[in-house]
Write a protein that holds these residues in place. Sequence first.
Motif, PDB file in Angstrom:
ATOM      1  N   ARG A   1      -8.719   1.272  -2.500  1.00 45.38           N
ATOM      2  CA  ARG A   1      -9.763   2.262  -2.786  1.00 45.38           C
ATOM      3  C   ARG A   1      -9.904   3.236  -1.631  1.00 45.38           C
ATOM      4  N   ALA A   2      -9.743   2.710  -0.419  1.00 40.21           N
ATOM      5  CA  ALA A   2      -9.838   3.573   0.763  1.00 40.21           C
ATOM      6  C   ALA A   2      -8.769   4.661   0.736  1.00 40.21           C
ATOM      7  N   ARG A   3      -7.677   4.418   0.009  1.00 37.56           N
ATOM      8  CA  ARG A   3      -6.614   5.422  -0.122  1.00 37.56           C
ATOM      9  C   ARG A   3      -6.840   6.325  -1.328  1.00 37.56           C
ATOM     10  N   GLY A   4      -8.008   6.191  -1.959  1.00 31.18           N
ATOM     11  CA  GLY A   4      -8.342   7.055  -3.093  1.00 31.18           C
ATOM     12  C   GLY A   4      -7.725   6.631  -4.414  1.00 31.18           C
ATOM     13  N   LEU A   5      -7.227   5.380  -4.491  1.00 30.10           N
ATOM     14  CA  LEU A   5      -6.605   4.921  -5.736  1.00 30.10           C
ATOM     15  C   LEU A   5      -7.630   4.297  -6.681  1.00 30.10           C
TER      16      LEU A   5
ATOM     17  N   ILE B   1       0.835  -1.203   0.000  1.00 32.34           N
ATOM     18  CA  ILE B   1       0.000   0.000   0.000  1.00 32.34           C
ATOM     19  C   ILE B   1       0.873   1.258   0.000  1.00 32.34           C
ATOM     20  N   ALA B   2       1.960   1.214   0.756  1.00 29.25           N
ATOM     21  CA  ALA B   2       2.894   2.347   0.745  1.00 29.25           C
ATOM     22  C   ALA B   2       3.464   2.539  -0.659  1.00 29.25           C
TER      23      ALA B   2
ATOM     24  N   HIS C   1      -9.927  -9.012  -3.389  1.00 26.02           N
ATOM     25  CA  HIS C   1     -10.976  -8.335  -2.639  1.00 26.02           C
ATOM     26  C   HIS C   1     -10.385  -7.493  -1.501  1.00 26.02           C
ATOM     27  N   PHE C   2      -9.506  -8.120  -0.722  1.00 26.50           N
ATOM     28  CA  PHE C   2      -8.831  -7.441   0.396  1.00 26.50           C
ATOM     29  C   PHE C   2      -8.088  -6.200  -0.092  1.00 26.50           C
ATOM     30  N   LEU C   3      -7.326  -6.389  -1.179  1.00 23.45           N
ATOM     31  CA  LEU C   3      -6.491  -5.306  -1.697  1.00 23.45           C
ATOM     32  C   LEU C   3      -7.334  -4.174  -2.267  1.00 23.45           C
ATOM     33  N   ALA C   4      -8.389  -4.537  -3.027  1.00 19.97           N
ATOM     34  CA  ALA C   4      -9.238  -3.521  -3.644  1.00 19.97           C
ATOM     35  C   ALA C   4      -9.815  -2.601  -2.567  1.00 19.97           C
ATOM     36  N   GLU C   5     -10.287  -3.218  -1.486  1.00 20.76           N
ATOM     37  CA  GLU C   5     -10.883  -2.457  -0.396  1.00 20.76           C
ATOM     38  C   GLU C   5      -9.882  -1.443   0.180  1.00 20.76           C
ATOM     39  N   ARG C   6      -8.688  -1.939   0.478  1.00 20.01           N
ATOM     40  CA  ARG C   6      -7.682  -1.081   1.103  1.00 20.01           C
ATOM     41  C   ARG C   6      -7.137  -0.005   0.173  1.00 20.01           C
TER      42      ARG C   6
END
Length: 199
Positions: free
Chosen positions: A161-165, A128-129, A154-159
């Motif tokens: 998207r939460a960062r605005g990507l 994510i960084a 699924h896990f990655l998409a959620e995280r």
Amino acid sequence: MNAPGALTELIAALRCLPGVGPRSAQRMAYHLLQHDRGGAARLARALDVALGRLTHCTRCNNFSETELCARCASPQRDVGQLCIVETPADLNRVEQTHLYHGLYYCLMGRVAPLQGVGPKELQFDKLIARACDGQVREVILATNFTNEGETTAHFLAERLRARGLVVSRIARGLPVGGELEHADTGTIAQAFQARQPVV
Ligand code: ZN
């Protein structure tokens, strides 16, 4: 009579390879010692050198002999696209299409709760960084369409998207040269869902 110690140890060591049971380990050991001592010596040297030299690229996590691998260091690649794959083998398959010119991140695994592999073990924070470096415009999830690959995506998409990507997933569907008659219902259903306008 018991096998000598060195032979026992070699057979035991070969069993660390995926899918190698006691019988195939024994067969491999006998083959190397009896029929291919040159090949055995080469294997031993290659393993020693690889273990000594290879590390993980700090940017894409793939194997590399340098801190930053050649691909990540290349000015030819589009830094705005980041494709996430499970393994170096998957990464090579995407590269072979010659269609993708962005960068990669190699997870070196997938989320597998039954084997105790979760976001922590896969170092999702590091990924994510990496994705939040300010240059990435799109993250492409190219994990496999297995249960574990889907869970990982699924896990990655959620995280992410939460960062605005902006996050996309590679499409599912029929293989090239595939015929509807021989495809399974799930694949046909997915090909319908992922249909695109004809241009
Ligand atoms: Zn790299």
